[in-house]
Each structure stands twice: as structure tokens, then as C-alpha cells.
Scaffold this motif. Structure first.
Motif, short mmCIF file in Angstrom:
data_model
loop_
_atom_site.label_atom_id
_atom_site.label_comp_id
_atom_site.label_asym_id
_atom_site.label_seq_id
_atom_site.Cartn_x
_atom_site.Cartn_y
_atom_site.Cartn_z
N MET A 153 0.93 -1.33 -0.06
CA MET A 153 0.00 -0.04 -0.11
C MET A 153 1.01 1.15 0.19
N THR A 154 2.00 1.24 0.79
CA THR A 154 2.87 2.30 0.73
C THR A 154 3.30 2.72 -0.59
N LYS A 155 3.87 1.60 -1.23
CA LYS A 155 4.22 1.75 -2.67
C LYS A 155 3.36 2.44 -3.65
N GLU A 156 1.97 1.72 -3.31
CA GLU A 156 1.03 2.32 -4.27
C GLU A 156 0.56 3.87 -3.91
N LYS A 157 0.63 4.36 -2.83
CA LYS A 157 0.45 5.53 -2.38
C LYS A 157 1.74 6.44 -2.96
N GLN A 158 2.80 6.20 -3.03
CA GLN A 158 4.06 6.72 -3.82
C GLN A 158 3.51 6.85 -5.29
N HIS A 159 3.13 5.70 -5.68
CA HIS A 159 2.70 5.84 -7.17
C HIS A 159 1.61 6.73 -7.44
N PHE A 160 0.61 6.93 -6.46
CA PHE A 160 -0.35 7.77 -6.81
C PHE A 160 0.07 9.37 -6.55
N LEU A 161 0.98 9.48 -5.63
CA LEU A 161 1.50 10.98 -5.47
C LEU A 161 2.24 11.52 -6.55
N GLN A 162 2.80 10.56 -7.13
CA GLN A 162 3.81 10.65 -8.54
C GLN A 162 3.20 11.28 -9.62
N HIS A 163 1.99 10.47 -9.84
CA HIS A 163 0.77 10.99 -11.09
C HIS A 163 -0.10 12.26 -10.50
N LEU A 164 -0.13 12.52 -9.02
CA LEU A 164 -0.90 13.78 -8.75
C LEU A 164 -0.25 14.67 -9.07
N SER A 165 1.19 14.58 -9.08
CA SER A 165 2.31 15.83 -9.37
C SER A 165 1.97 15.94 -10.74
N TYR A 166 1.69 15.20 -11.59
CA TYR A 166 1.56 15.36 -13.04
C TYR A 166 0.33 16.33 -13.38
N LYS A 167 -0.92 15.79 -12.42
CA LYS A 167 -2.09 16.50 -12.87
C LYS A 167 -1.98 17.86 -12.05
N CYS A 168 -1.64 17.94 -10.86
CA CYS A 168 -1.60 19.31 -10.21
C CYS A 168 -0.44 19.29 -9.49
N ASN A 169 0.78 20.06 -9.98
CA ASN A 169 2.04 19.92 -9.44
C ASN A 169 2.28 20.53 -7.94
N THR A 170 1.16 21.38 -7.58
CA THR A 170 1.36 22.20 -6.41
C THR A 170 0.39 21.81 -5.16
N PHE A 171 -0.23 20.70 -5.64
CA PHE A 171 -1.39 20.29 -4.50
C PHE A 171 -0.66 19.79 -3.24
N SER A 172 0.35 19.13 -3.21
CA SER A 172 0.78 18.59 -1.93
C SER A 172 1.51 19.96 -1.04
N GLN A 173 2.22 20.60 -1.82
CA GLN A 173 2.69 21.96 -0.93
C GLN A 173 1.74 22.85 -0.54
N GLU A 174 0.55 23.04 -1.04
CA GLU A 174 -0.53 24.03 -0.83
C GLU A 174 -1.63 23.60 0.10
N VAL A 175 -2.16 22.36 -0.12
CA VAL A 175 -3.09 21.83 0.45
C VAL A 175 -2.85 21.13 1.98
N ASP A 176 -3.04 21.54 3.08
CA ASP A 176 -3.06 21.37 4.36
C ASP A 176 -4.02 20.12 4.51
N SER A 177 -4.10 19.22 4.12
CA SER A 177 -4.80 18.20 4.39
C SER A 177 -4.48 16.95 3.86
N SER A 178 -4.80 15.67 4.49
CA SER A 178 -4.28 14.44 3.96
C SER A 178 -4.84 14.22 2.46
N VAL A 179 -3.93 13.64 1.60
CA VAL A 179 -4.46 13.52 0.33
C VAL A 179 -5.31 12.02 0.38
N PHE A 180 -4.84 11.12 1.22
CA PHE A 180 -5.52 9.86 1.26
C PHE A 180 -6.64 10.01 2.02
#
Length: 325
Positions: A153-180
């Protein structure tokens, strides 16, 4: 009479060597590594000790993953062998390999390996039978499977975050809430384009988050604002690329949720087994249900150890004394 039985186990057969207390070979044969083969092995052992007064009956085999599991459990639990005080030892292959070095002129064959295991037993340096009782074996398989699922599951979450950065590259930096979290996952499953998210009314986005998050957001409007800020500051993709990212993210979310569901099922089974085991591990600060189950599963029944030093040695947490002169 003292009998020592060495088994060299492979996926398809078991080489058997039986020695007496003086190291004389009484019998050697091969059986299949299955229920009929193990039954035949038991019958031949019983025939060998027929009408004999048995003082010691030790059966040893190397730990070879799943190959040694079934024969060791079969022989350990067999009622006919228990009558003669049979003890089964599953040993570290490294111990046997080191012991075999004393036979410098001996060839390497399965039959010879069975003899070496039996001879190792004869020297009596193995005081503890390491075959675990069934509930500890079951717990071990569950905790190890849980660990494997967590890693996947950890590996799959890393895979998810990688493709999320393609779709919205600043999401993880700007949004103060769990992506999952459930709300965010549902948002990604809606497959909004960045432009759609950017122009979505703030109140509507906040209401969506609060509903899917089951009212767990303290300030859903603030979270919605940070999402739109991330969306507006991110690079734009061609539609064909963005659509492909949506498919990948949606698939990844389903995989993550499947892992989460399976982990919950395993947790239920672990909790049920732990309810039948008396322990005080969770009274130690920092040791919760997961760690407690894992420790108990690997150690097995604690009465197999004379004191805490034996437990430490079993776990590899000890330092050998090296002193001379």
C-alpha cells in the motif's frame, strides 16, 4: 535407547537418516514430502523403535521456508510419536553448515546432509524445540501478511502521489490536508479537470468536502480555498494527458482502498487470535496491538525460553564474548 532422526527436506521429498546414541546408522531412506510420505516416515520410525525403551527421540530438519513447515508440524503434533517423547527441532541452516565443516572430507549430497543433521542432534547442543504451537503459527502468518500489505500500500501511495504531481504539481505543497483521506479520494474520483476545479463555486466545493469527509473538517472552506489556490498555480496539461492521469489516479485509489479493506480483515483475525493469548506487552509504552501481535508471533510460546537472555539470543540481540589470554 537414544534415537536421532535427520531430515533433509526439499519441495518433493525428504531424505531420512536415523542414528543411535553411538552415532551408528540404523536406517536411511527417502519419502515424498506430502501427507502419505510423512505418514510412511512415522510408520517406519515406529517400526524402528518397536519393543524398545526409548530415552531420547529427537527429529531435526533445517528451516527451509514452506518446505519444512508441514513435516515439522505433522511430526510435532503426532500423538503416536508423543508417546515416546519425540521432540522436533527446526534449525537454522547456518548452524548445520558450520557443524558440517568439521567433516572436511565429506561430499555434498542430500543423504549426507540428513546424516549431518542427525549427528548434530546427537551432540545435544539443541535444548529447545523451536516448533511453535498452531495459534502462534497462525498469528505469524497473519502479521507477516499484514506487513506485506502495508508495504504494498505504501508503494501504491507513492505511485499515486507521483501521478498527482503530474495533474496538479502544487497540490501537496498548498493543501494542508491528507491526500489519502476519503474526501480527497472522492474528489479525485470525480475526475474534475483543473479548469473545472478552478471555477467551481467555493461553497459547493466546501460542501462536497464536508459531506465526503463526514463532517470531520474543522474549516472545510479553508481547505477548499487551498485546493483552488493549488489548482490555479499548477501547470496545465493537454486534455489527452490529463484524462490519462485521471484514469491512473482513479485506478490507484481503488487499489489503495482494496489494500485498506484487506488490512482491516487481517486486523480482525489478529484481534481474535490475540484474545486467546495472555500477555502484558501492551503495558510497555510504545507497544500497541500491532507490535504486540508481531512480537508474540515471532517468539511463540514464551515458556520455550528459560530466561530473558535466551529470548534476546533468539532475536539476535546479543553480543558474544571474545576473550583470550
Amino acid at each position: 535407547m537414544r534415537l536421532f532422526v535427520g531430515l533433509d527436506v526439499s519441495s518433493f521429498d525428504m531424505k531420512v537418516c536415523i542414528l543411535n546414541g553411538e552415532g551408528e546408522k540404523l536406517n536411511a531412506f527417502t519419502v515424498t514430502n506430502d501427507l502419505p510420505g510423512a505418514t510412511l516416515l512415522k510408520e517406519r520410525l515406529l517400526h524402528c523403535i518397536d519393543d524398545q525403551e526409548i530415552d531420547v527421540l529427537k527429529i531435526g530438519l533445517e528451516s527451509t521456508s514452506v518446505y519444512s513447515f508441514h513435516p515439522s508440524m505433522f511430526l510435532h503434533h503426532d500423538e503416536d510419536l508423543k508417546v515416546f517423547g519425540a521432540k522436533v527441532f527446526v534449525m537454522n541452516p547456518k548452524q548445520i553448515a558450520n557443524f558440517k565443516k568439521s567433516y572436511s572430507d565429506m561430499n555434498k549430497t542430500d543423504e549426507i546432509d540428513a546424516f549431518v543433521i542427525a549427528d548434530y542432534l546427537r551432540f545435544g547442543r539443541n535444548q529447545m524445540s523451536v516448533v511453535k504451537e498452531s495459534q502462534y503459527v497462525a498469528l505469524q502468518q497473519l502479521t507477516r501478511s499484514r506487513y506485506q500489505l502495508i508495504r504494498m500500500m505504501t508503494k501504491e501511495k507513492q505511485h499515486f502521489l507521483q501521478h498527482l504531481s503530474y495533474k496538479c504539481n502544487t497540490f501537496s505543497q498548498e493543501v494542508d490536508s491528507s491526500v489519502f483521506g476519503n474526501a480527497m479520494m472522492e474528489l479525485f474520483l470525480e475526475k474534475y479537470s483543473l479548469e473545472e476545479l478552478a471555477h467551481l463555486p467555493l461553497e459547493e466545493l466546501a460542501a462536497f468536502l464536508q459531506e465526503k469527509g463526514k463532517n470531520r473538517f474543522g474549516d472545510p472552506k479553508c481547505v477548499a480555498t487551498s485546493i483552488q489556490k493549488a489548482v490555479r498555480s499548477s501547470y496545465r496539461l493537454d486534455k489527452v494527458v490529463e484524462d490519462s492521469m485521471d484514469v491512473i489516479l482513479g485506478t490507484s485509489i481503488e487499489v489503495i482502498r482494496t489494500f485498506q479493506k484487506q488490512i482491516k480483515e487481517i486486523d480482525k483475525a489478529i484481534k481474535k487470535l490475540m484474545a486467546g493469548l495472555t500477555h502484558t506487552l501492551e503495558s510497555i509504552p510504545g507497544i500497541g496491538p500491532v507490535f504486540a501481535a508481531g512480537i508474540i508471533a515471532e517468539i511463540g510460546q514464551i515458556d520455550r525460553f528459560d530466561d530473558e537472555t535466551k529470548v534476546a539470543k533468539y532475536a539476535g540481540l546479543y553480543w558474544r564474548k571474545h576473550q583470550s589470554g
